[in-house]
Design an enzyme around this catalytic site. Structure first.
Site, PDB file in Angstrom:
ATOM      1  N   GLU A  52      -6.200  -1.806  17.774  1.00  0.00           N
ATOM      2  CA  GLU A  52      -6.035  -2.258  16.380  1.00  0.00           C
ATOM      3  C   GLU A  52      -4.558  -2.125  16.102  1.00  0.00           C
ATOM      4  OE1 GLU A  52      -4.956  -1.806  12.961  1.00  0.00           O
ATOM      5  OE2 GLU A  52      -6.343  -0.142  12.631  1.00  0.00           O
ATOM      6  N   CYS A 103      -2.227  -0.043   7.829  1.00  0.00           N
ATOM      7  CA  CYS A 103      -2.322  -1.303   8.560  1.00  0.00           C
ATOM      8  C   CYS A 103      -2.800  -2.424   7.645  1.00  0.00           C
ATOM      9  CB  CYS A 103      -3.239  -1.154   9.771  1.00  0.00           C
ATOM     10  SG  CYS A 103      -4.714  -0.241   9.417  1.00  0.00           S
TER      11      CYS A 103
HETATM   12  P1  NAP Z   1       2.974   3.239  18.730  1.00  0.00           P
HETATM   13  O1  NAP Z   1       4.418   3.303  18.987  1.00  0.00           O
HETATM   14  O2  NAP Z   1       2.305   1.965  19.073  1.00  0.00           O
HETATM   15  O3  NAP Z   1       2.317   4.448  19.526  1.00  0.00           O
HETATM   16  C1  NAP Z   1       0.930   4.758  19.423  1.00  0.00           C
HETATM   17  C2  NAP Z   1       0.540   5.602  20.625  1.00  0.00           C
HETATM   18  O4  NAP Z   1       0.566   4.790  21.787  1.00  0.00           O
HETATM   19  C3  NAP Z   1       1.468   6.755  20.893  1.00  0.00           C
HETATM   20  O5  NAP Z   1       0.693   7.845  21.300  1.00  0.00           O
HETATM   21  C4  NAP Z   1       2.361   6.260  22.001  1.00  0.00           C
HETATM   22  O6  NAP Z   1       2.768   7.301  22.858  1.00  0.00           O
HETATM   23  C5  NAP Z   1       1.427   5.338  22.763  1.00  0.00           C
HETATM   24  N1  NAP Z   1       2.149   4.218  23.392  1.00  0.00           N
HETATM   25  C6  NAP Z   1       2.886   3.284  22.756  1.00  0.00           C
HETATM   26  N2  NAP Z   1       3.374   2.403  23.638  1.00  0.00           N
HETATM   27  C7  NAP Z   1       2.930   2.783  24.852  1.00  0.00           C
HETATM   28  C8  NAP Z   1       3.102   2.270  26.179  1.00  0.00           C
HETATM   29  N3  NAP Z   1       3.841   1.201  26.416  1.00  0.00           N
HETATM   30  N4  NAP Z   1       2.516   2.928  27.189  1.00  0.00           N
HETATM   31  C9  NAP Z   1       1.794   4.032  26.953  1.00  0.00           C
HETATM   32  N5  NAP Z   1       1.600   4.569  25.732  1.00  0.00           N
HETATM   33  C10 NAP Z   1       2.153   3.962  24.696  1.00  0.00           C
HETATM   34  O7  NAP Z   1       2.637   3.490  17.210  1.00  0.00           O
HETATM   35  P2  NAP Z   1       3.000   4.708  16.274  1.00  0.00           P
HETATM   36  O8  NAP Z   1       3.651   5.822  17.023  1.00  0.00           O
HETATM   37  O9  NAP Z   1       1.751   5.002  15.570  1.00  0.00           O
HETATM   38  O10 NAP Z   1       4.029   4.105  15.230  1.00  0.00           O
HETATM   39  C11 NAP Z   1       5.186   3.412  15.598  1.00  0.00           C
HETATM   40  C12 NAP Z   1       5.214   2.084  14.893  1.00  0.00           C
HETATM   41  O11 NAP Z   1       3.972   1.395  15.071  1.00  0.00           O
HETATM   42  C13 NAP Z   1       5.365   2.155  13.390  1.00  0.00           C
HETATM   43  O12 NAP Z   1       6.685   2.271  12.971  1.00  0.00           O
HETATM   44  C14 NAP Z   1       4.736   0.868  12.975  1.00  0.00           C
HETATM   45  O13 NAP Z   1       5.650  -0.176  13.069  1.00  0.00           O
HETATM   46  C15 NAP Z   1       3.639   0.645  13.925  1.00  0.00           C
HETATM   47  N6  NAP Z   1       2.312   1.037  13.434  1.00  0.00           N
HETATM   48  C16 NAP Z   1       1.518   0.077  12.921  1.00  0.00           C
HETATM   49  C17 NAP Z   1       0.260   0.417  12.468  1.00  0.00           C
HETATM   50  C18 NAP Z   1      -0.618  -0.619  11.913  1.00  0.00           C
HETATM   51  O14 NAP Z   1      -1.748  -0.307  11.663  1.00  0.00           O
HETATM   52  N7  NAP Z   1      -0.180  -1.798  11.722  1.00  0.00           N
HETATM   53  C19 NAP Z   1      -0.206   1.713  12.527  1.00  0.00           C
HETATM   54  C20 NAP Z   1       0.625   2.684  13.063  1.00  0.00           C
HETATM   55  C21 NAP Z   1       1.867   2.310  13.520  1.00  0.00           C
HETATM   56  P3  NAP Z   1       4.112   8.114  22.590  1.00  0.00           P
HETATM   57  O15 NAP Z   1       4.243   8.297  21.133  1.00  0.00           O
HETATM   58  O16 NAP Z   1       3.913   9.382  23.331  1.00  0.00           O
HETATM   59  O17 NAP Z   1       5.211   7.268  23.118  1.00  0.00           O
END
Ligand code: NAP
Length: 527
Positions: free
Chosen positions: A264, A301
């Site tokens: 999601e 989200c």
């Molecule tokens: P994220 O960067 O997508 O990370 C979510 C989880 O997935 C973390 O545990 C991260 O690990 C892991 N992950 C991400 N990329 C990966 C990859 N290439 N390989 C393996 N594991 C991976 O999201 P977030 O930390 O929740 O937030 C960062 C950004 O995501 C926000 O600034 C926002 O833009 C977006 N976000 C959007 C929503 C939505 O619902 N639209 C919700 C939350 C976040 P690590 O942290 O250990 O790297």
């Protein structure tokens, strides 16, 4: 007590050398606890334990699994103040939000417990044999849904409880009979460990197999990647960014045995405001939307990031009213310096695009890690021509698009990327007079809202939280509500299998008394 260690099944373990801390964005300091990232050896052990646990857990009765889920809920509540304080110190979110999210988490666990206690969710379907059928006889065939195997869950940064360790994905997977390995989110590793301890306590109390649940620490993408590539893992649940979700989806697809990834991801949740509504309720709509855009510092989200209307005096007034209202709202803290960093970066990138007008950008001083809300506006043509303006700015930001006419409005909606939600704001018979707009919106979203706001996702069976790509990787499923259990199961048929060897759900005598489709009739009768 937070140890900073991984849970490999029932055991705590910290063999690695890479450590990290969580961050208190309100105080702008690191929290005390130190977490140790899992090693490859520990990942292997967690997966091996989950694979072993799957053998007994896959056939554990609904009633026993329900006891496990209800005990998890009890143990989470028993964590009491320690959980709430840790949650607040790792997110900057207020206590009320922490308690609300805990209530939602506990409610989700209990609703899955109810579902599996009743038992009909397995969609038992029975077609009895027709030995005399001509020209050939027909076999006895019986079908039900069975669990996939060990599931890896990636917790969300913005929902440390409801969409993380014991959140919707975990509750649904455990209810289905799948052991779960959580890749703990590094921004709230302490909250995650506390909830993991509640799950382990519940597993021990209800005699669940060692390995039914593990919690793996990591800060960086390496551990998550290893988990997704591990041959013992059979499915993945993810909530977060499009970049992260897509990367994991691609990794899973490249495995020798590809596995499903239910991610999601991002959404800008278009809101279409029709002219009559603008004429009749301009100020109240502006106030409502200023609240929705800034709710939870825009870290939802379902945040309304795109408002669409046809150019008119009413729409211009709305932009002005919305801008006035949003500036009145006190800025609030974001989850982490990285999140506010991404917000400021993405906002600046959007704002600096040509032919865009900034109508509100909170200017007074704000505390460190607090977000300045902003509203911008562009003409429909500019929006169509510039894909940067279609991207999510995660935070309290929204763009108002002023379309030339209804045709352009429809074109913009039809060409949007897939979205979690779409909202129609209309008065009198406006909705029925604009079937083409409604139809275009329906084609791009998973949930359509009439005269409301997209923020606030009710947890109930009729909720769809998912939508066409990239809002999710599989629009056929919801990530919220009891039907999200269907992501973790597969249909399975028995042909001419002896009655006494069939699972209880499919036996002639229907010992569970569940509702089944027998020879095309829905019934709970015996055969
Ligand atoms: P994220 O960067 O997508 O990370 C979510 C989880 O997935 C973390 O545990 C991260 O690990 C892991 N992950 C991400 N990329 C990966 C990859 N290439 N390989 C393996 N594991 C991976 O999201 P977030 O930390 O929740 O937030 C960062 C950004 O995501 C926000 O600034 C926002 O833009 C977006 N976000 C959007 C929503 C939505 O619902 N639209 C919700 C939350 C976040 P690590 O942290 O250990 O790297």
């Amino acid at each position: 007590m937070i140890t900073g260690k991984n849970y490999l099944g029932h055991q705590l373990s910290a063999k690695g050398s890479k450590t990290y801390q969580t961050f208190n964005p309100q105080l702008n300091i690191e929290n005390d606890s130190t977490f140790t990232e899992a090693t490859s050896e520990e990942i292997d052990e967690a997966v091996a334990l989950a694979s072993e646990a799957f053998k007994p857990f896959r056939t554990t009765s609904g009633k026993q699994k329900a006891k496990f889920l209800n005990t998890i809920a009890d143990e989470i509540l028993a964590l009491d103040d320690e959980l709430i304080q840790t949650y607040c110190s790792e997110t900057g979110l207020p206590e009320g939000r922490a308690k609300g999210e805990r209530g939602r988490t506990v409610g989700q666990l209990r609703s899955f417990a109810e579902l599996i206690t009743e038992g009909s969710w397995v969609e038992a379907t029975i077609d009895t044999a027709q030995p005399d059928r001509q020209p050939i006889s027909k076999s006895d065939i019986r079908k039900l849904l069975i669990p996939l195997g060990p599931v890896v869950v990636f917790g969300a940064s913005n929902f440390p409880l409801a969409y993380s360790t014991a959140g919707g994905d975990t509750a649904a997977a455990l209810a289905a009979g799948c052991p779960v390995i959580v890749k703990s989110h590094p921004m709230h590793a302490g909250t995650g460990e506390l909830v993991a301890s509640a799950i382990i306590k519940a597993a021990k109390k209800t005699n669940m197999p060692n390995g039914v649940f593990s919690n793996i620490n990591s800060s960086g993408i390496h551990v998550g990647g290893e988990l997704v590539k591990h041959s013992g893992v059979k499915a993945v649940g993810f909530t977060g960014s499009i970049k992260g979700g897509r990367a994991l989806y691609d990794l899973a697809a490249q495995r020798e045995e590809p596995i499903p990834v239910f991610a999601e991801m991002g959404s800008i949740n278009p809101v279409v405001i029709l002219p009559e509504a603008l004429k009749n309720r301009n100020e109240s709509l502006a106030k409502t939307y200023a609240g929705s855009i800034t709710l939870g510092t825009g870290q939802f989200c379902t945040n309304p990031g795109l408002l669409l209307g046809v150019k008119s005096e009413g729409l211009s007034n709305f932009v002005q009213n919305l801008s006035n209202e949003i500036i009145k709202i006190e800025p609030s803290c974001m989850l982490h310096p990285n999140i506010i960093g991404a917000y400021e970066h993405n906002k600046q990138k959007a704002i600096s695009q040509p032919r865009l007008t900034v109508t509100a950008d909170y200017e007074s001083d704000v505390q460190t890690n607090y977000a300045r809300q902003a509203i911008t506006t562009v003409e429909g043509k500019t929006f169509i021509e510039n894909p940067t303006l279609h991207q999510e700015v995660f935070g309290p930001y929204s763009i108002v698009v002023q379309c030339e006419n209804k045709t352009q409005l429809k074109t913009i909606i039809s060409n949007l990327e897939g979205q979690l939600t779409g909202t129609l704001i209309a008065d009198n018979d406006e909705a029925s007079n604009h079937p083409e707009i409604v139809s275009a919106l329906q084609n791009r979203v998973g949930r359509i809202i009439y005269n409301g706001v997209p923020t606030g996702v009710e947890v109930c069976p009729s909720m769809v939280h998912g939508g066409p790509y990239p809002s999710s990787t599989d629009s056929r499923f919801t990530a919220v509500g009891i039907h999200s259990i269907k992501r973790w199961v597969r249909p399975f048929s028995y042909q001419d299998w002896p009655n006494e060897l069939l699972p209880n759900e499919l036996k002639n005598e229907n010992p569970l008394g569940i509702s089944r489709l027998v020879n095309n009739k829905q019934t709970s009768d015996n055969i």
